[in-house]
Motif scaffolding. Sequence first.
Motif, PDB file in Angstrom:
ATOM      1  N   LYS A 144       0.812  -1.211   0.000  1.00 51.72           N
ATOM      2  CA  LYS A 144       0.000   0.000   0.000  1.00 51.72           C
ATOM      3  C   LYS A 144       0.848   1.264   0.000  1.00 51.72           C
ATOM      4  O   LYS A 144       0.393   2.336  -0.411  1.00 51.72           O
ATOM      5  CB  LYS A 144      -0.928   0.024   1.216  1.00 51.72           C
ATOM      6  CG  LYS A 144      -2.061  -0.979   1.195  1.00 51.72           C
ATOM      7  CD  LYS A 144      -2.908  -0.787   2.445  1.00 51.72           C
ATOM      8  CE  LYS A 144      -4.083  -1.731   2.505  1.00 51.72           C
ATOM      9  NZ  LYS A 144      -4.923  -1.473   3.702  1.00 51.72           N
ATOM     10  N   LYS A 145       2.083   1.154   0.462  1.00 46.47           N
ATOM     11  CA  LYS A 145       2.958   2.318   0.506  1.00 46.47           C
ATOM     12  C   LYS A 145       3.245   2.869  -0.890  1.00 46.47           C
ATOM     13  O   LYS A 145       3.692   4.003  -1.037  1.00 46.47           O
ATOM     14  CB  LYS A 145       4.266   1.965   1.212  1.00 46.47           C
ATOM     15  CG  LYS A 145       5.135   0.980   0.470  1.00 46.47           C
ATOM     16  CD  LYS A 145       6.438   0.685   1.226  1.00 46.47           C
ATOM     17  CE  LYS A 145       7.320   1.908   1.258  1.00 46.47           C
ATOM     18  NZ  LYS A 145       8.626   1.641   1.895  1.00 46.47           N
ATOM     19  N   LEU A 162      -8.670  -4.722  -6.215  1.00 48.50           N
ATOM     20  CA  LEU A 162      -9.012  -3.304  -6.379  1.00 48.50           C
ATOM     21  C   LEU A 162      -7.818  -2.406  -6.040  1.00 48.50           C
ATOM     22  O   LEU A 162      -7.608  -1.368  -6.693  1.00 48.50           O
ATOM     23  CB  LEU A 162     -10.208  -2.948  -5.488  1.00 48.50           C
ATOM     24  CG  LEU A 162     -11.539  -3.593  -5.871  1.00 48.50           C
ATOM     25  CD1 LEU A 162     -12.616  -3.216  -4.854  1.00 48.50           C
ATOM     26  CD2 LEU A 162     -11.963  -3.156  -7.280  1.00 48.50           C
ATOM     27  N   ILE A 163      -7.049  -2.802  -5.047  1.00 51.79           N
ATOM     28  CA  ILE A 163      -5.851  -2.038  -4.704  1.00 51.79           C
ATOM     29  C   ILE A 163      -4.847  -2.080  -5.851  1.00 51.79           C
ATOM     30  O   ILE A 163      -4.274  -1.054  -6.234  1.00 51.79           O
ATOM     31  CB  ILE A 163      -5.220  -2.578  -3.406  1.00 51.79           C
ATOM     32  CG1 ILE A 163      -6.109  -2.226  -2.209  1.00 51.79           C
ATOM     33  CG2 ILE A 163      -3.805  -2.031  -3.210  1.00 51.79           C
ATOM     34  CD1 ILE A 163      -5.621  -2.758  -0.890  1.00 51.79           C
ATOM     35  N   PHE A 164      -4.649  -3.267  -6.439  1.00 49.37           N
ATOM     36  CA  PHE A 164      -3.718  -3.376  -7.566  1.00 49.37           C
ATOM     37  C   PHE A 164      -4.186  -2.520  -8.747  1.00 49.37           C
ATOM     38  O   PHE A 164      -3.368  -1.902  -9.444  1.00 49.37           O
ATOM     39  CB  PHE A 164      -3.570  -4.839  -7.991  1.00 49.37           C
ATOM     40  CG  PHE A 164      -2.936  -5.723  -6.955  1.00 49.37           C
ATOM     41  CD1 PHE A 164      -2.093  -5.207  -5.985  1.00 49.37           C
ATOM     42  CD2 PHE A 164      -3.197  -7.093  -6.950  1.00 49.37           C
ATOM     43  CE1 PHE A 164      -1.503  -6.027  -5.023  1.00 49.37           C
ATOM     44  CE2 PHE A 164      -2.613  -7.919  -5.995  1.00 49.37           C
ATOM     45  CZ  PHE A 164      -1.767  -7.393  -5.029  1.00 49.37           C
ATOM     46  N   GLU A 165      -5.485  -2.489  -8.962  1.00 49.65           N
ATOM     47  CA  GLU A 165      -6.037  -1.657 -10.047  1.00 49.65           C
ATOM     48  C   GLU A 165      -5.755  -0.178  -9.768  1.00 49.65           C
ATOM     49  O   GLU A 165      -5.351   0.573 -10.671  1.00 49.65           O
ATOM     50  CB  GLU A 165      -7.537  -1.904 -10.167  1.00 49.65           C
ATOM     51  CG  GLU A 165      -8.205  -1.101 -11.268  1.00 49.65           C
ATOM     52  CD  GLU A 165      -9.698  -1.366 -11.357  1.00 49.65           C
ATOM     53  OE1 GLU A 165     -10.351  -0.735 -12.213  1.00 49.65           O
ATOM     54  OE2 GLU A 165     -10.228  -2.194 -10.576  1.00 49.65           O
ATOM     55  N   GLN A 202     -10.672   5.592   0.811  1.00 50.68           N
ATOM     56  CA  GLN A 202     -11.585   4.950   1.755  1.00 50.68           C
ATOM     57  C   GLN A 202     -12.634   4.103   1.051  1.00 50.68           C
ATOM     58  O   GLN A 202     -13.047   3.065   1.568  1.00 50.68           O
ATOM     59  CB  GLN A 202     -12.267   6.012   2.620  1.00 50.68           C
ATOM     60  CG  GLN A 202     -13.034   5.448   3.812  1.00 50.68           C
ATOM     61  CD  GLN A 202     -12.154   4.672   4.774  1.00 50.68           C
ATOM     62  OE1 GLN A 202     -10.949   4.944   4.886  1.00 50.68           O
ATOM     63  NE2 GLN A 202     -12.730   3.691   5.463  1.00 50.68           N
ATOM     64  N   GLU A 203     -13.054   4.514  -0.156  1.00 50.93           N
ATOM     65  CA  GLU A 203     -14.073   3.732  -0.854  1.00 50.93           C
ATOM     66  C   GLU A 203     -13.555   2.347  -1.247  1.00 50.93           C
ATOM     67  O   GLU A 203     -14.336   1.391  -1.379  1.00 50.93           O
ATOM     68  CB  GLU A 203     -14.584   4.470  -2.097  1.00 50.93           C
ATOM     69  CG  GLU A 203     -13.528   4.843  -3.105  1.00 50.93           C
ATOM     70  CD  GLU A 203     -13.013   6.257  -2.922  1.00 50.93           C
ATOM     71  OE1 GLU A 203     -12.595   6.863  -3.935  1.00 50.93           O
ATOM     72  OE2 GLU A 203     -13.027   6.760  -1.770  1.00 50.93           O
ATOM     73  N   ILE A 204     -12.247   2.211  -1.412  1.00 50.45           N
ATOM     74  CA  ILE A 204     -11.656   0.883  -1.653  1.00 50.45           C
ATOM     75  C   ILE A 204     -11.491   0.135  -0.336  1.00 50.45           C
ATOM     76  O   ILE A 204     -11.806  -1.054  -0.235  1.00 50.45           O
ATOM     77  CB  ILE A 204     -10.305   1.008  -2.387  1.00 50.45           C
ATOM     78  CG1 ILE A 204     -10.509   1.569  -3.795  1.00 50.45           C
ATOM     79  CG2 ILE A 204      -9.604  -0.355  -2.457  1.00 50.45           C
ATOM     80  CD1 ILE A 204      -9.230   1.764  -4.582  1.00 50.45           C
ATOM     81  N   GLU A 205     -11.019   0.837   0.676  1.00 53.53           N
ATOM     82  CA  GLU A 205     -10.828   0.195   1.984  1.00 53.53           C
ATOM     83  C   GLU A 205     -12.138  -0.406   2.512  1.00 53.53           C
ATOM     84  O   GLU A 205     -12.136  -1.447   3.167  1.00 53.53           O
ATOM     85  CB  GLU A 205     -10.276   1.202   3.001  1.00 53.53           C
ATOM     86  CG  GLU A 205      -8.874   1.713   2.693  1.00 53.53           C
ATOM     87  CD  GLU A 205      -7.792   0.686   2.949  1.00 53.53           C
ATOM     88  OE1 GLU A 205      -8.104  -0.518   3.076  1.00 53.53           O
ATOM     89  OE2 GLU A 205      -6.608   1.082   3.007  1.00 53.53           O
ATOM     90  N   GLN A 206     -13.248   0.236   2.200  1.00 52.37           N
ATOM     91  CA  GLN A 206     -14.542  -0.224   2.709  1.00 52.37           C
ATOM     92  C   GLN A 206     -15.053  -1.479   2.014  1.00 52.37           C
ATOM     93  O   GLN A 206     -16.015  -2.089   2.484  1.00 52.37           O
ATOM     94  CB  GLN A 206     -15.581   0.901   2.564  1.00 52.37           C
ATOM     95  CG  GLN A 206     -15.340   2.080   3.477  1.00 52.37           C
ATOM     96  CD  GLN A 206     -16.274   3.239   3.204  1.00 52.37           C
ATOM     97  OE1 GLN A 206     -16.912   3.309   2.144  1.00 52.37           O
ATOM     98  NE2 GLN A 206     -16.371   4.161   4.151  1.00 52.37           N
ATOM     99  N   LYS A 230     -10.384 -10.114  -3.475  1.00 52.70           N
ATOM    100  CA  LYS A 230     -10.981  -9.134  -4.386  1.00 52.70           C
ATOM    101  C   LYS A 230     -10.640  -7.709  -3.958  1.00 52.70           C
ATOM    102  O   LYS A 230     -10.453  -6.821  -4.811  1.00 52.70           O
ATOM    103  CB  LYS A 230     -12.490  -9.342  -4.459  1.00 52.70           C
ATOM    104  CG  LYS A 230     -12.875 -10.647  -5.153  1.00 52.70           C
ATOM    105  CD  LYS A 230     -14.377 -10.804  -5.292  1.00 52.70           C
ATOM    106  CE  LYS A 230     -14.719 -12.097  -6.025  1.00 52.70           C
ATOM    107  NZ  LYS A 230     -16.175 -12.299  -6.169  1.00 52.70           N
ATOM    108  N   TYR A 231     -10.549  -7.498  -2.662  1.00 52.82           N
ATOM    109  CA  TYR A 231     -10.112  -6.201  -2.134  1.00 52.82           C
ATOM    110  C   TYR A 231      -8.708  -5.869  -2.628  1.00 52.82           C
ATOM    111  O   TYR A 231      -8.437  -4.754  -3.094  1.00 52.82           O
ATOM    112  CB  TYR A 231     -10.182  -6.272  -0.613  1.00 52.82           C
ATOM    113  CG  TYR A 231      -9.364  -5.278   0.163  1.00 52.82           C
ATOM    114  CD1 TYR A 231      -9.709  -3.933   0.243  1.00 52.82           C
ATOM    115  CD2 TYR A 231      -8.245  -5.702   0.887  1.00 52.82           C
ATOM    116  CE1 TYR A 231      -8.960  -3.034   1.003  1.00 52.82           C
ATOM    117  CE2 TYR A 231      -7.493  -4.818   1.646  1.00 52.82           C
ATOM    118  CZ  TYR A 231      -7.857  -3.483   1.694  1.00 52.82           C
ATOM    119  OH  TYR A 231      -7.117  -2.611   2.447  1.00 52.82           O
TER     120      TYR A 231
END
Length: 248
Positions: free
Chosen positions: A25-26, A52-55, A35-39, A48-49
Amino acid sequence: MAEKILFAFDFDHTVIDDNSDLYCKKLAPNGKIPQEIEQTYSDLGWTKYMGLIFEYLHKHGVTEQHFRDCMNEIPLTKGMREVIEYATKNEHESIIISDSNSRFIDYVLTDRGLKGSFSEVYTNPAHFNEDGQLTIAYYHTQDWCDLSTVNLCKGHILQEHIKRRQNDGIHYKCVVFVGDGTNDFCPALRLTENDYICPRVSYRLWKKIQKMGNDPHSTNDKQKMRAQVVDWTSGVDILEFLKSLERC
Protein backbone atom coordinates in the motif's frame (compact mmCIF):
# COMPACT_ATOMS: atom_id res chain seq x y z
CA MET A 1 16.97 -37.73 10.46
CA ALA A 2 17.25 -40.18 7.58
CA GLU A 3 13.52 -40.03 6.89
CA LYS A 4 12.12 -37.05 5.03
CA ILE A 5 10.30 -34.33 6.96
CA LEU A 6 7.77 -32.03 5.28
CA PHE A 7 8.17 -28.39 6.28
CA ALA A 8 5.10 -26.30 5.45
CA PHE A 9 5.58 -22.56 5.84
CA ASP A 10 3.18 -19.67 5.84
CA PHE A 11 4.67 -16.59 4.13
CA ASP A 12 3.55 -13.29 5.70
CA HIS A 13 4.88 -12.78 9.23
CA THR A 14 6.57 -16.18 8.93
CA VAL A 15 9.07 -16.34 6.07
CA ILE A 16 9.01 -12.54 5.83
CA ASP A 17 8.59 -10.26 8.82
CA ASP A 18 5.63 -8.24 7.55
CA ASN A 19 2.40 -8.59 5.58
CA SER A 20 3.21 -8.33 1.86
CA ASP A 21 -0.31 -7.21 0.89
CA LEU A 22 -0.42 -4.42 3.45
CA TYR A 23 3.15 -3.39 2.75
CA CYS A 24 2.51 -2.70 -0.94
CA LYS A 25 0.00 0.00 0.00
CA LYS A 26 2.96 2.32 0.51
CA LEU A 27 3.19 2.51 -3.30
CA ALA A 28 -0.06 4.49 -3.42
CA PRO A 29 0.05 8.30 -3.65
CA ASN A 30 1.00 9.52 -0.16
CA GLY A 31 0.89 5.89 0.91
CA LYS A 32 -2.92 6.03 1.19
CA ILE A 33 -5.62 3.85 -0.38
CA PRO A 34 -8.96 5.68 -0.88
CA GLN A 35 -11.58 4.95 1.76
CA GLU A 36 -14.07 3.73 -0.85
CA ILE A 37 -11.66 0.88 -1.65
CA GLU A 38 -10.83 0.19 1.98
CA GLN A 39 -14.54 -0.22 2.71
CA THR A 40 -14.92 -3.03 0.16
CA TYR A 41 -12.99 -5.61 2.21
CA SER A 42 -15.88 -6.67 4.44
CA ASP A 43 -18.21 -7.25 1.47
CA LEU A 44 -15.84 -8.63 -1.18
CA GLY A 45 -13.25 -10.49 0.89
CA TRP A 46 -9.49 -10.00 1.01
CA THR A 47 -8.50 -11.28 -2.44
CA LYS A 48 -10.98 -9.13 -4.39
CA TYR A 49 -10.11 -6.20 -2.13
CA MET A 50 -6.44 -6.63 -3.09
CA GLY A 51 -7.46 -6.76 -6.74
CA LEU A 52 -9.01 -3.30 -6.38
CA ILE A 53 -5.85 -2.04 -4.70
CA PHE A 54 -3.72 -3.38 -7.57
CA GLU A 55 -6.04 -1.66 -10.05
CA TYR A 56 -5.72 1.63 -8.15
CA LEU A 57 -1.92 1.36 -7.97
CA HIS A 58 -1.76 0.67 -11.70
CA LYS A 59 -3.77 3.81 -12.44
CA HIS A 60 -1.15 5.75 -10.49
CA GLY A 61 1.80 4.40 -12.44
CA VAL A 62 2.95 1.51 -10.25
CA THR A 63 4.88 -1.00 -12.37
CA GLU A 64 6.13 -4.54 -11.86
CA GLN A 65 9.57 -3.23 -10.89
CA HIS A 66 7.97 -1.04 -8.23
CA PHE A 67 6.24 -4.08 -6.74
CA ARG A 68 9.44 -6.12 -6.87
CA ASP A 69 11.52 -3.42 -5.20
CA CYS A 70 8.81 -2.97 -2.57
CA MET A 71 8.72 -6.66 -1.70
CA ASN A 72 12.47 -6.77 -1.34
CA GLU A 73 12.40 -4.03 1.27
CA ILE A 74 10.68 -6.48 3.61
CA PRO A 75 13.20 -8.38 5.75
CA LEU A 76 13.09 -12.11 6.20
CA THR A 77 12.01 -13.07 9.69
CA LYS A 78 15.04 -13.47 11.95
CA GLY A 79 16.51 -16.96 11.65
CA MET A 80 14.09 -18.11 8.97
CA ARG A 81 16.73 -18.31 6.25
CA GLU A 82 18.70 -20.65 8.48
CA VAL A 83 15.64 -22.85 9.06
CA ILE A 84 14.92 -23.09 5.33
CA GLU A 85 18.56 -23.78 4.49
CA TYR A 86 18.74 -26.41 7.24
CA ALA A 87 15.76 -28.24 5.74
CA THR A 88 17.34 -28.11 2.28
CA LYS A 89 20.77 -29.21 3.49
CA ASN A 90 19.26 -32.25 5.22
CA GLU A 91 17.29 -33.18 2.08
CA HIS A 92 13.87 -32.61 3.57
CA GLU A 93 11.01 -31.04 1.62
CA SER A 94 9.73 -27.50 2.07
CA ILE A 95 6.55 -25.94 0.71
CA ILE A 96 4.75 -22.63 1.17
CA ILE A 97 1.00 -22.34 1.70
CA SER A 98 0.01 -18.69 1.74
CA ASP A 99 -2.89 -16.32 1.16
CA SER A 100 -0.50 -13.80 -0.41
CA ASN A 101 0.06 -14.19 -4.16
CA SER A 102 2.44 -15.91 -6.53
CA ARG A 103 4.18 -12.75 -7.74
CA PHE A 104 5.05 -11.38 -4.32
CA ILE A 105 6.31 -14.72 -3.08
CA ASP A 106 8.34 -15.33 -6.23
CA TYR A 107 10.03 -11.93 -5.95
CA VAL A 108 11.15 -12.61 -2.39
CA LEU A 109 12.27 -16.20 -2.91
CA THR A 110 14.08 -15.45 -6.18
CA ASP A 111 15.85 -12.31 -5.07
CA ARG A 112 16.87 -13.80 -1.70
CA GLY A 113 18.21 -16.97 -3.33
CA LEU A 114 15.64 -19.26 -1.70
CA LYS A 115 13.43 -20.30 -4.60
CA GLY A 116 15.21 -23.63 -5.09
CA SER A 117 14.53 -24.55 -1.46
CA PHE A 118 10.78 -25.03 -2.05
CA SER A 119 9.26 -27.85 -4.05
CA GLU A 120 5.84 -26.17 -4.24
CA VAL A 121 4.26 -22.79 -3.53
CA TYR A 122 0.49 -22.89 -3.00
CA THR A 123 -0.99 -19.41 -3.17
CA ASN A 124 -3.34 -17.15 -5.10
CA PRO A 125 -2.14 -16.89 -8.73
CA ALA A 126 -1.19 -13.40 -9.87
CA HIS A 127 0.07 -12.03 -13.18
CA PHE A 128 0.43 -8.78 -15.07
CA ASN A 129 -2.11 -8.31 -17.85
CA GLU A 130 -1.38 -6.79 -21.25
CA ASP A 131 -1.79 -3.31 -19.78
CA GLY A 132 0.80 -4.01 -17.10
CA GLN A 133 -1.73 -4.23 -14.26
CA LEU A 134 -1.16 -6.81 -11.55
CA THR A 135 -4.22 -9.07 -11.28
CA ILE A 136 -5.01 -11.76 -8.74
CA ALA A 137 -7.34 -14.79 -8.70
CA TYR A 138 -8.52 -17.29 -6.09
CA TYR A 139 -6.30 -20.34 -5.55
CA HIS A 140 -9.55 -22.30 -5.45
CA THR A 141 -13.17 -21.76 -4.42
CA GLN A 142 -14.10 -23.87 -1.42
CA ASP A 143 -17.26 -24.41 0.62
CA TRP A 144 -16.18 -27.33 2.81
CA CYS A 145 -14.23 -25.57 5.57
CA ASP A 146 -15.78 -23.05 7.95
CA LEU A 147 -12.36 -22.21 9.40
CA SER A 148 -10.97 -20.99 6.08
CA THR A 149 -11.63 -18.25 3.58
CA VAL A 150 -13.50 -19.10 0.37
CA ASN A 151 -10.34 -18.76 -1.74
CA LEU A 152 -7.86 -20.80 0.32
CA CYS A 153 -8.21 -23.77 2.68
CA LYS A 154 -4.68 -24.45 3.86
CA GLY A 155 -5.63 -27.69 5.59
CA HIS A 156 -7.06 -29.13 2.38
CA ILE A 157 -4.01 -28.04 0.40
CA LEU A 158 -1.66 -29.65 2.93
CA GLN A 159 -3.54 -32.95 2.93
CA GLU A 160 -3.72 -33.05 -0.86
CA HIS A 161 0.03 -32.43 -1.09
CA ILE A 162 0.71 -35.31 1.30
CA LYS A 163 -1.59 -37.62 -0.69
CA ARG A 164 0.14 -36.77 -3.96
CA ARG A 165 3.53 -37.48 -2.45
CA GLN A 166 2.25 -40.80 -1.08
CA ASN A 167 1.14 -41.73 -4.59
CA ASP A 168 4.73 -41.00 -5.66
CA GLY A 169 6.02 -43.35 -2.96
CA ILE A 170 7.13 -40.59 -0.56
CA HIS A 171 6.07 -40.97 3.07
CA TYR A 172 7.05 -38.33 5.59
CA LYS A 173 8.46 -39.01 9.02
CA CYS A 174 6.44 -36.03 10.22
CA VAL A 175 5.10 -32.64 9.18
CA VAL A 176 6.35 -29.38 10.70
CA PHE A 177 3.91 -26.53 9.98
CA VAL A 178 5.22 -23.03 10.72
CA GLY A 179 2.72 -20.18 10.78
CA ASP A 180 1.22 -17.25 12.60
CA GLY A 181 -2.31 -16.43 11.44
CA THR A 182 -5.90 -17.49 11.90
CA ASN A 183 -5.89 -19.25 8.53
CA ASP A 184 -3.13 -21.54 9.83
CA PHE A 185 -5.54 -23.00 12.41
CA CYS A 186 -7.23 -25.35 9.94
CA PRO A 187 -4.02 -27.15 8.91
CA ALA A 188 -2.95 -27.22 12.56
CA LEU A 189 -6.06 -29.24 13.40
CA ARG A 190 -5.40 -31.69 10.56
CA LEU A 191 -1.92 -32.64 11.75
CA THR A 192 -1.37 -35.96 13.53
CA GLU A 193 0.23 -36.90 16.84
CA ASN A 194 3.53 -37.36 15.00
CA ASP A 195 3.49 -33.82 13.62
CA TYR A 196 4.40 -30.37 14.94
CA ILE A 197 2.58 -27.07 14.75
CA CYS A 198 4.82 -24.03 15.27
CA PRO A 199 2.80 -20.88 16.08
CA ARG A 200 4.56 -17.52 16.31
CA VAL A 201 4.25 -16.22 19.87
CA SER A 202 1.70 -13.42 20.39
CA TYR A 203 0.27 -13.77 16.88
CA ARG A 204 -3.28 -14.94 16.11
CA LEU A 205 -2.58 -18.65 15.67
CA TRP A 206 -0.71 -18.76 18.98
CA LYS A 207 -3.56 -16.91 20.71
CA LYS A 208 -6.16 -19.35 19.32
CA ILE A 209 -4.14 -22.30 20.56
CA GLN A 210 -3.72 -20.61 23.95
CA LYS A 211 -7.49 -20.16 24.21
CA MET A 212 -7.89 -23.90 23.84
CA GLY A 213 -6.49 -24.19 27.34
CA ASN A 214 -3.23 -25.18 28.96
CA ASP A 215 -3.66 -28.62 27.41
CA PRO A 216 -4.66 -28.05 23.76
CA HIS A 217 -5.22 -31.79 23.36
CA SER A 218 -8.22 -31.73 25.73
CA THR A 219 -10.58 -29.65 23.55
CA ASN A 220 -13.74 -30.86 21.84
CA ASP A 221 -13.65 -33.39 19.00
CA LYS A 222 -14.47 -30.81 16.32
CA GLN A 223 -11.37 -28.75 17.14
CA LYS A 224 -9.00 -31.27 18.65
CA MET A 225 -5.32 -30.44 18.47
CA ARG A 226 -3.35 -33.64 18.03
CA ALA A 227 -0.04 -32.19 16.86
CA GLN A 228 2.69 -31.23 19.29
CA VAL A 229 2.95 -27.45 19.77
CA VAL A 230 6.32 -25.71 19.44
CA ASP A 231 6.13 -21.95 20.07
CA TRP A 232 8.56 -19.58 18.35
CA THR A 233 9.53 -15.93 18.35
CA SER A 234 12.25 -16.25 15.70
CA GLY A 235 13.59 -18.90 13.37
CA VAL A 236 16.33 -19.52 15.92
CA ASP A 237 13.76 -21.22 18.19
CA ILE A 238 12.61 -23.48 15.35
CA LEU A 239 16.17 -24.37 14.42
CA GLU A 240 17.00 -25.36 17.99
CA PHE A 241 13.88 -27.52 18.07
CA LEU A 242 14.87 -29.20 14.81
CA LYS A 243 18.33 -29.96 16.12
CA SER A 244 16.84 -31.53 19.23
CA LEU A 245 14.50 -33.56 17.02
CA GLU A 246 17.52 -34.82 15.12
CA ARG A 247 19.10 -36.09 18.33
CA CYS A 248 16.03 -38.17 19.21
